[in-house]
Design a protein around this motif. Structure first.
Motif, PDB file in Angstrom:
ATOM      1  N   ASN A 149      21.816  27.246  22.444  1.00  0.00           N
ATOM      2  CA  ASN A 149      22.585  27.655  21.159  1.00  0.00           C
ATOM      3  C   ASN A 149      24.076  27.021  21.254  1.00  0.00           C
ATOM      4  N   VAL A 150      24.736  27.098  22.161  1.00  0.00           N
ATOM      5  CA  VAL A 150      25.869  26.425  22.412  1.00  0.00           C
ATOM      6  C   VAL A 150      25.827  24.958  21.884  1.00  0.00           C
ATOM      7  N   LYS A 151      24.931  24.471  22.616  1.00  0.00           N
ATOM      8  CA  LYS A 151      24.883  23.025  22.332  1.00  0.00           C
ATOM      9  C   LYS A 151      24.644  22.288  21.080  1.00  0.00           C
ATOM     10  N   GLU A 152      23.754  23.388  20.249  1.00  0.00           N
ATOM     11  CA  GLU A 152      23.426  22.782  18.907  1.00  0.00           C
ATOM     12  C   GLU A 152      24.619  23.113  17.991  1.00  0.00           C
ATOM     13  N   GLU A 153      25.377  24.123  18.303  1.00  0.00           N
ATOM     14  CA  GLU A 153      26.702  24.395  17.424  1.00  0.00           C
ATOM     15  C   GLU A 153      27.595  23.297  17.705  1.00  0.00           C
ATOM     16  N   LEU A 154      27.802  22.642  18.809  1.00  0.00           N
ATOM     17  CA  LEU A 154      28.829  21.877  19.079  1.00  0.00           C
ATOM     18  C   LEU A 154      27.998  20.601  18.371  1.00  0.00           C
ATOM     19  N   ALA A 155      26.929  20.199  18.453  1.00  0.00           N
ATOM     20  CA  ALA A 155      26.465  19.057  17.676  1.00  0.00           C
ATOM     21  C   ALA A 155      26.736  19.212  16.226  1.00  0.00           C
ATOM     22  N   ASP A 156      26.609  20.549  15.596  1.00  0.00           N
ATOM     23  CA  ASP A 156      26.620  20.516  14.105  1.00  0.00           C
ATOM     24  C   ASP A 156      28.228  20.201  13.821  1.00  0.00           C
ATOM     25  N   LYS A 170      24.259  12.774  23.249  1.00  0.00           N
ATOM     26  CA  LYS A 170      22.868  13.158  23.176  1.00  0.00           C
ATOM     27  C   LYS A 170      22.526  14.267  22.364  1.00  0.00           C
ATOM     28  N   GLU A 171      23.332  15.424  22.485  1.00  0.00           N
ATOM     29  CA  GLU A 171      22.768  16.538  21.677  1.00  0.00           C
ATOM     30  C   GLU A 171      22.905  16.386  20.198  1.00  0.00           C
ATOM     31  N   VAL A 172      23.924  15.636  19.627  1.00  0.00           N
ATOM     32  CA  VAL A 172      24.145  15.135  18.285  1.00  0.00           C
ATOM     33  C   VAL A 172      22.668  14.367  18.110  1.00  0.00           C
ATOM     34  N   GLU A 173      22.326  13.407  18.810  1.00  0.00           N
ATOM     35  CA  GLU A 173      21.143  12.809  18.411  1.00  0.00           C
ATOM     36  C   GLU A 173      19.886  13.660  18.344  1.00  0.00           C
ATOM     37  N   SER A 174      19.982  14.493  19.322  1.00  0.00           N
ATOM     38  CA  SER A 174      18.577  15.193  19.167  1.00  0.00           C
ATOM     39  C   SER A 174      18.654  16.157  17.739  1.00  0.00           C
ATOM     40  N   LYS A 175      20.098  16.656  17.549  1.00  0.00           N
ATOM     41  CA  LYS A 175      20.068  17.710  16.550  1.00  0.00           C
ATOM     42  C   LYS A 175      19.846  16.909  15.265  1.00  0.00           C
ATOM     43  N   VAL A 176      20.292  15.702  14.988  1.00  0.00           N
ATOM     44  CA  VAL A 176      19.765  14.762  13.860  1.00  0.00           C
ATOM     45  C   VAL A 176      18.317  14.623  13.614  1.00  0.00           C
TER      46      VAL A 176
END
Lengths: 116, 116, 116, 116
Positions: free
Chosen positions: C63-70, D88-94
């Motif tokens: 969850n934290v990883k997704e929020e950081l990406a957002d 990497k997290e941003v890429e997978s979030k996109v």
């Protein structure tokens, strides 16, 4: 007859204490909770223009009401922690703001008092 | 005699309307303002442990009181916008939470109701 | 080979423009979105002590990883709006902070620079 | 030559460790700090319409740049804590968002994917 401010504050505290939640309700966590709820409130207005924000759907309005209630609940816990008389503080803040923003200078302006 | 909830809400509205600030006070901006104030409240607890947050200096406490008052003021404007009876909403939220978190299940637990 | 910073920023913009979302992405809305995501990030640490916050469950960490990406995504949109070179700004902010917080004064202290 | 993403992240960590600030930088406090900075960012747009938010003064823009840098700095500390590869997290979030919001459904719409 309308609900009384002190009675509802009392109910909020009783609700909490019956569940032994005082242990989690240190001010740091309460301030976090309040901030999180403020974000959830704001989410109801995201991607809207300021004009659109005045016209919520029934579902959005229901949601807003719940978030406002949650915020009030965390305000109450923070006041309980420090034995703050919230209405008294609000009254003195309004008086303070009235001095910072005199009507003749502030009328119709969104400027900060430091720029008036 | 203590300040009355309805009277103080009325004062907050009068303060605003005397300054012609209704034009800026659409709900989107009010929700932003409330969220910003919640962040300022939280700042008083930043870099503290949860234990340390229970012991504020006099200056920090004064600051906290002002932020709580500001949050209440923006709550009031949002309620005015939608003609929300805040205490009634709080009362029904507490009843709703009591159903979601029965004492026998929730006692001493910080889990979300979905995990109880 | 690792993902490149400029490439990923480019992907974020292309994703948006393919969907015609520039119209919603004025800076006011983007700053709201970022603030809302920051609240969602914070929610992962709510009711925890500072020590407990160091030990997240696998689900919480996801969850934290997704929020950081957002949050990074909304940072990118704001930078695109104003043609800000984010890394350059960060570099000058770090230099600025180094001057405000000299090692010999700031070492081991959580005080604000105004109090050092 | 432009600043490199990994280099600047490294500088941010070195700045912190030279000051022995890891002890304050548990994730709970870092998430609070990020949320507080997001509120400060938002303050630059408060009382503006969405249209007005596109035209900042030079001073406001300078302020926005600093807040964006601060947010990136706290993102970096959170990534360091959990050894997260942010890009990497941003890429997978996109990629994830692209699946949730297919162009043909999402084009020109601000609706949540659950409503598309």
């Amino acid at each position: 007859m309308s609900t009384n401010f002190n009675d509802i504050q009392q109910k909020i505290i009783v609700f909490r204490n019956e569940r032994d939640w005082e242990q989690f309700h240190d001010p740091k966590n309460l301030a976090e909770a309040l901030s999180i709820e403020a974000g959830e409130l704001l989410e109801n207005f995201l991607w809207k223009t300021t004009e659109q924000s005045r016209k919520l759907s029934a579902e959005e309005l229901k949601n807003v009401k719940e978030e406002l209630a949650d915020i009030f609940i965390f305000l109450t816990y923070l006041c309980e922690e420090y034995k703050i008389d919230l209405l008294k503080e609000v009254e003195s803040k309004v008086a303070h703001n009235a001095a910072k923003y005199p009507v003749e200078k502030a009328k119709g302006s969104a400027k900060k008092y430091t720029e008036l």
